[in-house]
Each structure stands twice: as structure tokens, then as C-alpha cells.
Design a protein around this motif. Structure first.
Motif, PDB file in Angstrom:
ATOM      1  N   VAL A 104     -14.522   7.542   2.167  1.00  0.00           N
ATOM      2  CA  VAL A 104     -13.308   6.806   2.512  1.00  0.00           C
ATOM      3  C   VAL A 104     -12.946   7.099   3.960  1.00  0.00           C
ATOM      4  N   GLY A 105     -12.400   6.090   4.630  1.00  0.00           N
ATOM      5  CA  GLY A 105     -11.909   6.251   5.991  1.00  0.00           C
ATOM      6  C   GLY A 105     -10.480   5.753   6.086  1.00  0.00           C
ATOM      7  N   LEU A 106      -9.729   6.329   7.036  1.00  0.00           N
ATOM      8  CA  LEU A 106      -8.327   5.966   7.246  1.00  0.00           C
ATOM      9  C   LEU A 106      -8.156   5.432   8.661  1.00  0.00           C
ATOM     10  N   PHE A 107      -7.738   4.184   8.777  1.00  0.00           N
ATOM     11  CA  PHE A 107      -7.519   3.525  10.059  1.00  0.00           C
ATOM     12  C   PHE A 107      -6.027   3.312  10.295  1.00  0.00           C
ATOM     13  N   ASP A 108      -5.598   3.489  11.534  1.00  0.00           N
ATOM     14  CA  ASP A 108      -4.270   3.061  11.962  1.00  0.00           C
ATOM     15  C   ASP A 108      -4.441   1.739  12.694  1.00  0.00           C
ATOM     16  N   VAL A 109      -3.989   0.653  12.077  1.00  0.00           N
ATOM     17  CA  VAL A 109      -4.081  -0.676  12.701  1.00  0.00           C
ATOM     18  C   VAL A 109      -2.678  -1.265  12.876  1.00  0.00           C
ATOM     19  N   SER A 110      -1.766  -0.382  13.280  1.00  0.00           N
ATOM     20  CA  SER A 110      -0.377  -0.803  13.464  1.00  0.00           C
ATOM     21  C   SER A 110      -0.205  -1.750  14.640  1.00  0.00           C
ATOM     22  N   HIS A 111      -1.256  -1.908  15.464  1.00  0.00           N
ATOM     23  CA  HIS A 111      -1.195  -2.883  16.551  1.00  0.00           C
ATOM     24  C   HIS A 111      -1.167  -4.312  16.021  1.00  0.00           C
ATOM     25  N   LEU A 112      -1.640  -4.529  14.808  1.00  0.00           N
ATOM     26  CA  LEU A 112      -1.615  -5.864  14.224  1.00  0.00           C
ATOM     27  C   LEU A 112      -0.190  -6.412  14.204  1.00  0.00           C
ATOM     28  N   GLY A 113      -0.073  -7.709  14.380  1.00  0.00           N
ATOM     29  CA  GLY A 113       1.248  -8.323  14.372  1.00  0.00           C
ATOM     30  C   GLY A 113       1.823  -8.408  12.977  1.00  0.00           C
ATOM     31  N   LYS A 114       3.133  -8.584  12.904  1.00  0.00           N
ATOM     32  CA  LYS A 114       3.821  -8.831  11.641  1.00  0.00           C
ATOM     33  C   LYS A 114       4.924  -9.838  11.928  1.00  0.00           C
ATOM     34  N   ALA A 115       5.046 -10.825  11.074  1.00  0.00           N
ATOM     35  CA  ALA A 115       6.094 -11.834  11.229  1.00  0.00           C
ATOM     36  C   ALA A 115       6.471 -12.345   9.848  1.00  0.00           C
ATOM     37  N   THR A 116       7.726 -12.712   9.687  1.00  0.00           N
ATOM     38  CA  THR A 116       8.196 -13.227   8.407  1.00  0.00           C
ATOM     39  C   THR A 116       8.815 -14.605   8.601  1.00  0.00           C
ATOM     40  N   VAL A 117       8.408 -15.527   7.741  1.00  0.00           N
ATOM     41  CA  VAL A 117       8.988 -16.880   7.706  1.00  0.00           C
ATOM     42  C   VAL A 117       9.881 -16.939   6.474  1.00  0.00           C
ATOM     43  N   ARG A 118      11.175 -17.192   6.702  1.00  0.00           N
ATOM     44  CA  ARG A 118      12.150 -17.195   5.595  1.00  0.00           C
ATOM     45  C   ARG A 118      12.973 -18.471   5.592  1.00  0.00           C
ATOM     46  N   GLY A 119      13.462 -18.799   4.392  1.00  0.00           N
ATOM     47  CA  GLY A 119      14.338 -19.946   4.231  1.00  0.00           C
ATOM     48  C   GLY A 119      13.842 -20.856   3.133  1.00  0.00           C
ATOM     49  N   ALA A 120      14.708 -21.736   2.696  1.00  0.00           N
ATOM     50  CA  ALA A 120      14.350 -22.661   1.619  1.00  0.00           C
ATOM     51  C   ALA A 120      13.126 -23.484   2.014  1.00  0.00           C
TER      52      ALA A 120
END
Length: 366
Positions: free
Chosen positions: A48-64
Motif C-alpha cells: 500500500v502507498g499513501l499519496f497527498d494529492v491535496s493540490h487537486l481542485g475541489k468545487a461544489t455545484v449547489r441549488g435546485a
């Protein structure tokens, strides 16, 4: 870009403490290796290996109607999945080029969580915001969450030791907790091994990473850097934006048509991609496995006789196969098929290679 302008993830100091070497990637200062890329690659394939890939983007689309809106823009069909599932998809231009490839997490009909590539997050968010109807918000959460990848045959053992869920099916996710802290646990990854990607809050990142690392090392695993991530994904034939996908390389050319909902009424680039699919692409992504000693790299000319028939997009020495491997865009009119032999111009030396369809090694994701 200078070291002073590179962004740093939430646990940069931990990587330095572990003896990581760093390099710029997507505008971020990333750990490339700790004890050696080949050793870290082998850990992922065997333990097993453990990577830190926190550079990846994150975005949330919300609403009806958020899911319906996202489905009208990105290529894959969200109608094929349900809440609690994730999907690989593409954000394309009107002419069929790829702005980015990303993972969409179907939280609910009114909430879709997106993980784009680091360098393309702003472009994806801007495109979605411009197209979003009233009542739907697109929030850039790039530095609200960290992302850690636990990959390899013993990945489930590591998560179970921390009381985290492990029994979801491939491309599914569960919102869980560890010591009272929320963590999204996803059965996804970029290595071809059984594995998970964990999304904790940015401020919880160091505690979560140290807890994971202790369990990883307890079962014989290792922290792994960007070098191993690249050799692992290349062995699987997984695309990297800017190499196998780009504004100039369509999903049809990259053999990523499986990530396109062709029967959907609309998505960005549909008309152009439908035409290209019907006409046939001018070039197609295939794999090359070296027959001679040497390391293949991106941007090398592929030859058949004296004729240039394509160019490599990614290339590396495969730690699993102990030979050079590459991904290459090969001209359709060259008529190349798996099993054919070509040559690659490696700094003026012709290196023989066999054409094949990736992956180069067996997948263990499911």
C-alpha cells in the motif's frame, strides 16, 4: 514559476519532515519522492502507498436542479449513476477540446462535488459559473479540503484500522467520520490498484495524514510521491491532462469516448465530438512497449520506416515490466494495429517498440 510563487498543500512541512524531494506541478510545490520512485511504486503494487494529492481542485455545484445542470455541461451521463456514486467525466470546449478531466461526486440532485485537476480548477469553475442559471451556485473550494489517496492491496486494511468504511463498490463514496472529523471516503484512485481517496477538511489534514501513515507503515507500506503516481498511471494507460487530453486532444482521439454520454440531449462540445466520432479521428491514443533498452519520454517522434506516424504523449521506465513504456497519439492513416512494430526517436537513436492497447499491467481496481 519560482519557488516563492508555488502554492503549498496543508501538510507541506510533514513532507519535508519525511525527507521528500519537491518539484513544481500544476502551480503547486509537490513531493516527488521520499525513498525512491521505484520503491514507492512497488509498495503500491504489492502492499500500500499513501499519496497527498491535496493540490487537486475541489468545487461544489449547489441549488435546485444542480445535477441536471452539470449533466447538461460535462460529457458523461450523470443519469447513469445515483447519489453516493462518482463518475469520471470531461469538461470540453465547443469544438471538442478538453478543458479538463475530473471526477463528479453525486451527492444529491441538488449537489454535485467536483474534483478537477489543480491547474484547471479556475477554468472549470469559471465555465460552470458563466453557464449556471439563477439559483445554482458554483463554489471554488480548492483550499477547503485535502485529498489523500490510499492505494494498493492492503488499502482496505489501513482504512479499517482507523474505523473508516471500506466495503463500498468501485466509484462509490461514503461520508464518514474519524475522531469526530468529517471525511468523504471514495473507492477511487489513479493507480490501477484497489484503493481509496479520502477528502478531509483542509484544517484536519495533518492529523488524518499522520494517522493514515502510521497504519500504512504498520502493514509494510510507504508514503508515495508524484514520481510513483506518474509511473503507476502510465502503466495503466490513464490520461494526464496536458499530455493525453488537452484543448487540442479530444476524448475521441484519446479513446475516452466511454466517458461521453452520446445519447444525452446536450453537453459542451457534443456537436463537434459527434462529427469526429462519425468521421473517425485523425489520430488515436495507443501504447508503446520498448523492445530495445532505453527510456521513452513525452514529445518523441514515432516512426515507421522513414515516415513519422505520431508522437509520444507520456513515457517512462515501467518498474513493473522493467522496460520503457509510452502512450502515443498515432496517425490513423498509418493503419497501425496492436502488435505492429514502430521506432521511436530517442535523442537521435531509433528505439524499437511494439504497439499495444493499454493497460500495460493488469488492473485491480474492482
Amino acid at each position: 514559476m519560482t519557488d516563492e510563487t508555488l502554492l503549498q498543500g496543508p501538510i507541506h512541512s510533514v513532507h519535508a519532515e519525511l525527507g521528500a524531494t519537491f518539484a513544481a506541478f500544476g502551480g503547486w510545490d509537490m513531493p516527488v519522492q521520499y525513498g525512491g520512485t521505484v520503491t514507492e511504486h512497488a509498495a503500491v503494487r504489492n502492499t500500500v502507498g499513501l499519496f497527498d494529492v491535496s493540490h487537486l481542485g475541489k468545487a461544489t455545484v449547489r441549488g435546485a436542479g444542480a445535477a441536471e445542470f452539470v449533466n447538461s455541461t460535462l460529457t458523461n451521463d450523470l443519469g447513469r449513476i445515483r447519489p453516493g456514486k462518482a463518475q469520471y467525466t470531461l469538461c470540453c470546449t465547443t469544438d471538442g477540446g478538453v478543458i479538463d478531466d475530473l471526477i463528479a461526486y453525486y451527492v444529491g440532485d441538488d449537489e454535485i462535488f467536483l474534483v478537477p485537476n489543480a491547474a484547471n480548477t479556475a477554468a472549470v469553475v469559471a465555465a460552470l459559473r458563466e453557464a449556471a442559471p439563477a439559483g445554482i451556485t458554483v463554489t471554488d473550494e480548492h483550499r477547503e479540503y485535502a485529498v489523500f489517496a490510499v492505494q494498493g492491496p492492503k488499502s482496505a486494511e489501513v482504512l479499517a484500522a482507523l474505523g473508516l468504511p471500506t466495503d463500498m463498490e468501485y466509484m462509490a463514496f461514503v461520508d464518514a467520520e474519524w475522531e469526530g472529523r468529517p471525511i468523504r471516503v471514495c473507492r477511487t484512485g489513479y493507480t490501477g490498484e484497489h484503493g481509496y481517496e479520502l477528502v478531509p477538511r483542509w484544517d484536519d489534514a495533518e492529523d488524518v495524514f499522520r494517522a493514515l501513515l502510521a497504519k500504512v507503515e504498520a502493514v509494510g507500506g510507504k508514503p508515495a510521491g508524484l514520481g510513483a503516481r506518474d509511473t503507476l498511471r502510465t502503466e495503466m494507460g490513464y490520461p494526464l491532462h496536458g499530455h493525453e487530453l488537452s484543448p487540442d486532444i479530444s476524448p475521441v482521439q484519446a479513446r475516452a469516448g466511454w466517458a461521453v454520454g452520446w445519447k444525452k440531449p446536450a453537453f459542451w462540445g457534443k456537436d463537434a465530438l459527434t462529427r469526429e466520432k462519425a468521421d473517425g479521428p485523425r489520430r488515436t491514443l495507443l501504447g508503446l512497449k520498448a523492445l530495445d533498452r532505453g527510456v521513452l519520454r513525452p514529445g518523441q517522434t514515432v516512426l515507421r520506416g522513414d515516415r513519422a506516424v505520431g508522437e509520444t504523449t507520456s513515457g517512462t521506465f515501467s518498474p513493473s515490466l522493467k522496460v520503457g513504456v509510452a502512450l502515443a497519439l498515432l496517425n490513423t492513416d498509418a493503419g497501425l494495429e496492436p502488435g505492429d512494430e514502430v521506432e521511436v526517436d530517442v535523442r537521435g537513436r531509433r528505439l524499437r517498440a511494439t504497439v499495444l492497447r493499454p493497460p500495460f499491467v493488469t488492473s485491480h481496481t474492482s
